[in-house]
Motif scaffolding. Structure first.
Motif, mmCIF file in Angstrom:
data_model
loop_
_atom_site.group_PDB
_atom_site.id
_atom_site.type_symbol
_atom_site.label_atom_id
_atom_site.label_comp_id
_atom_site.label_asym_id
_atom_site.label_seq_id
_atom_site.Cartn_x
_atom_site.Cartn_y
_atom_site.Cartn_z
ATOM 1 N N LEU A 82 -6.182 0.082 -5.462
ATOM 2 C CA LEU A 82 -5.164 -0.184 -4.437
ATOM 3 C C LEU A 82 -5.752 -0.714 -3.138
ATOM 4 C CD1 LEU A 82 -2.165 -0.119 -3.671
ATOM 5 C CD2 LEU A 82 -2.472 2.263 -2.973
ATOM 6 N N GLN A 83 -6.802 -0.067 -2.653
ATOM 7 C CA GLN A 83 -7.356 -0.502 -1.371
ATOM 8 C C GLN A 83 -7.938 -1.907 -1.456
ATOM 9 O OE1 GLN A 83 -9.904 2.409 0.511
ATOM 10 N NE2 GLN A 83 -8.238 3.887 0.736
ATOM 11 N N TYR A 103 0.833 -1.202 0.000
ATOM 12 C CA TYR A 103 0.000 0.000 0.000
ATOM 13 C C TYR A 103 0.871 1.257 0.000
ATOM 14 C CZ TYR A 103 -3.573 3.354 1.537
ATOM 15 O OH TYR A 103 -4.438 4.426 1.622
ATOM 16 N N SER A 119 -7.248 -3.887 -9.435
ATOM 17 C CA SER A 119 -6.254 -2.851 -9.644
ATOM 18 C C SER A 119 -6.439 -1.715 -8.655
ATOM 19 C CB SER A 119 -6.286 -2.342 -11.080
ATOM 20 O OG SER A 119 -7.624 -2.228 -11.503
ATOM 21 N N ARG A 126 2.846 1.810 -3.296
ATOM 22 C CA ARG A 126 2.074 2.272 -4.436
ATOM 23 C C ARG A 126 1.512 3.662 -4.202
ATOM 24 N NH1 ARG A 126 4.765 -1.089 -6.655
ATOM 25 N NH2 ARG A 126 3.990 -3.077 -7.443
ATOM 26 N N LYS A 127 0.959 3.880 -3.023
ATOM 27 C CA LYS A 127 0.312 5.167 -2.767
ATOM 28 C C LYS A 127 1.326 6.307 -2.792
ATOM 29 C CE LYS A 127 -2.565 8.002 0.032
ATOM 30 N NZ LYS A 127 -3.555 8.208 1.069
ATOM 31 N N ARG A 170 -7.002 -4.176 -3.525
ATOM 32 C CA ARG A 170 -5.879 -5.093 -3.727
ATOM 33 C C ARG A 170 -5.189 -5.431 -2.411
ATOM 34 N NH1 ARG A 170 -1.733 -4.424 -8.594
ATOM 35 N NH2 ARG A 170 -3.621 -5.199 -9.588
#
Lengths: 240, 230
Positions: free
Chosen positions: B89-90, A73, B87, A76-77, B92
């Motif tokens: 993010l959260q 997380y 895809s 990527r964030k 995933r």
């Protein structure tokens, strides 16, 4: 309220998350959750992670547990440099492979080695049968051999030429038995060289900072009755 | 040579990979590695995976172990439908959160029942009653957490693939039962039966006392695994 990281630097996965966030200059509020004081069992903390484990993350309304999930997380964030958790299919697979393997292999032997060698006698005042400790250390040794032969091989880092989250997760695990006085790098020059490279890549200051708590664990005052009571279920698991 | 998957369907992570590949129409050669015959311990297999474990993937020169890594690799390479590994993010990372918990609480816990009920008796090894009881408790706790904390996430099939021998897993757990039915409906009964064929066959053979003895070279490995049951 920005990003909050609920950590106890006594815990290996917490150290990996801490180092990653700091190294990548990710702004966060550190919320210390002291495991030995049972702070992870509070109702307040259960709001953040109902499974009552650290590390845990809170990003606005979004809460997340499990170090691998948190590392992904954050990477990527906050768009961390690609080498930490590569986008390339095969490079990424190598990282995923290590992270999966270590969870059921190295993690367990590192935790038990540290507890059996140090925390039990020093902190809990409990005797560990020598055969148990010997068996745990032997298991740790096999894991270290696999780490060297299967993952590190002749590479600079575990998954290739560049440092990745796999190295952070691995090194923080290995510091657990190190904190208990296990000389794991003594007879393993390849691993020792890798350790130096990881420390240099992370930055010595940050590395020491992240490990200050665990390295002082041997100086902890003995646990009181309440703490011992609270740690009882863990004791049984850690005595394998 | 195209994609090769080295699997043994009596192993839960192998089943997850198998079902995923089949459901998504991913073309592969199935390479059966029979664990009970110690085929994972051979020199030949060592060249495929020096960790001597299944599942293992071989894609040209690229070798990969660990079911989670394999599932993610397949989902990217074969561009499977987004819901498998979203895809977003959260969404995933929720899957990774589940998988972390799964590694602690499901792996190593549910598979124990095959050992205590079938494999240990097969080689005449004793598992202390205390350990069997502890395992049942751990299974129960895990199921409770699965229901309370994780239900609703269509994570990789890793959890659906669990089979605890001799344990009526979903009795008294209508929510889990309903979820399991949804997953099975989605995958298709045929595929589910195919994936679970080998393990149910083993259980059946054990019941009929027709389960062949494992090869003696494999005994020390088996005894070590039994000893490690917490």
């Amino acid at each position: 309220m920005g990003l909050e990281l609920y950590l106890d630097l006594l815990s290996q996965p917490c150290r990996a998350v801490y180092i990653f966030a700091k190294k990548n200059r990710i702004p966060f509020e550190l919320r210390t959750v002291e495991l030995l004081k049972g702070q992870h069992r509070s109702d307040a903390f259960a709001q953040v992670n109902p499974l009552r484990k650290v590390p845990a993350l809170k990003d606005g309304e979004f809460t997340l547990a499990e170090s691998v999930a948190i590392l992904l997380y954050l990477s990527r964030k906050y768009k961390a440099p690609d080498h930490w958790y590569p986008e390339d299919l095969q490079a990424r697979a190598r990282v995923d492979e290590y992270l999966a393997w270590q969870h059921t292999a190295l993690r367990s032997s590192c935790t038990r080695a540290m507890w059996q060698k140090m925390m039990f006698p020093v902190f809990l005042g409990e005797r560990v049968p020598p055969e148990t400790l010997a068996s745990t250390l032997a298991e740790l040794d096999s894991c270290l051999q696999l780490l060297e032969d299967k993952f590190l091989k002749d590479q600079d880092f575990l998954t290739g030429p560049h440092i990745s989250v796999a190295d952070l997760v691995a090194i923080t695990e290995l510091m657990h038995p190190v904190s208990a006085g296990c000389q794991i790098f003594k007879s393993r020059p390849k691993l020792a060289a890798w350790y130096k490279r990881v420390e240099a890549a992370v930055g010595e200051d940050l590395f020491q900072e992240a490990h200050a708590v665990v390295m002082k664990a041997k100086d902890l005052p003995p646990a009181d009755t309440a703490m011992k009571e609270m740690l009882k279920p863990l004791v049984q698991v850690l005595l394998r | 040579m195209g994609l090769e998957l080295y699997l043994d369907l009596i192993s839960q992570p192998s089943r997850a990979v198998y079902v995923f590949a089949k459901k998504n129409g991913i073309p592969f050669e199935l390479r059966n590695v029979e664990l009970l015959k110690g085929q994972h311990l051979t020199k030949e297999f060592f060249l495929v995976n020096s960790l001597q474990r299944v599942p293992t993937l071989k894609d040209g020169d690229f070798l990969l172990s660990e079911s989670v890594a394999i599932l993610i690799y397949l989902s990217f390479k074969y561009k499977t439908a987004d819901h498998w590994y979203p895809s977003d993010l959260q969404a995933r990372v929720r899957i990774h959160e589940y998988l972390g918990w799964h590694a602690d609480r499901i792996r190593g816990t549910f598979g124990v029942s095959l050992w205590t009920q079938v494999l240990a008796p097969l080689i005449g090894a004793q598992v202390p009653e205390e350990k069997v009881k502890r395992n049942r408790t751990n299974i129960d706790k895990a199921l409770q957490h699965l229901e309370d904390k994780f239900l609703g996430h269509k994570a990789f099939l890793t959890s659906q693939q669990v089979v605890a021998v001799g344990c009526p897993l979903f009795e008294g757990r209508p929510r889990l039962s309903a979820w399991r039915e949804r997953v099975e409906a989605f995958l298709g009964t045929d595929l589910c039966q195919e994936a679970h064929g080998p393990i149910f066959h083993i259980v059946e053979q054990a019941a009929n006392k027709t389960l062949p003895d494992p090869s003696p070279e494999f005994y020390p490995n088996m005894l070590l695994r039994i000893f490690r049951i917490p």
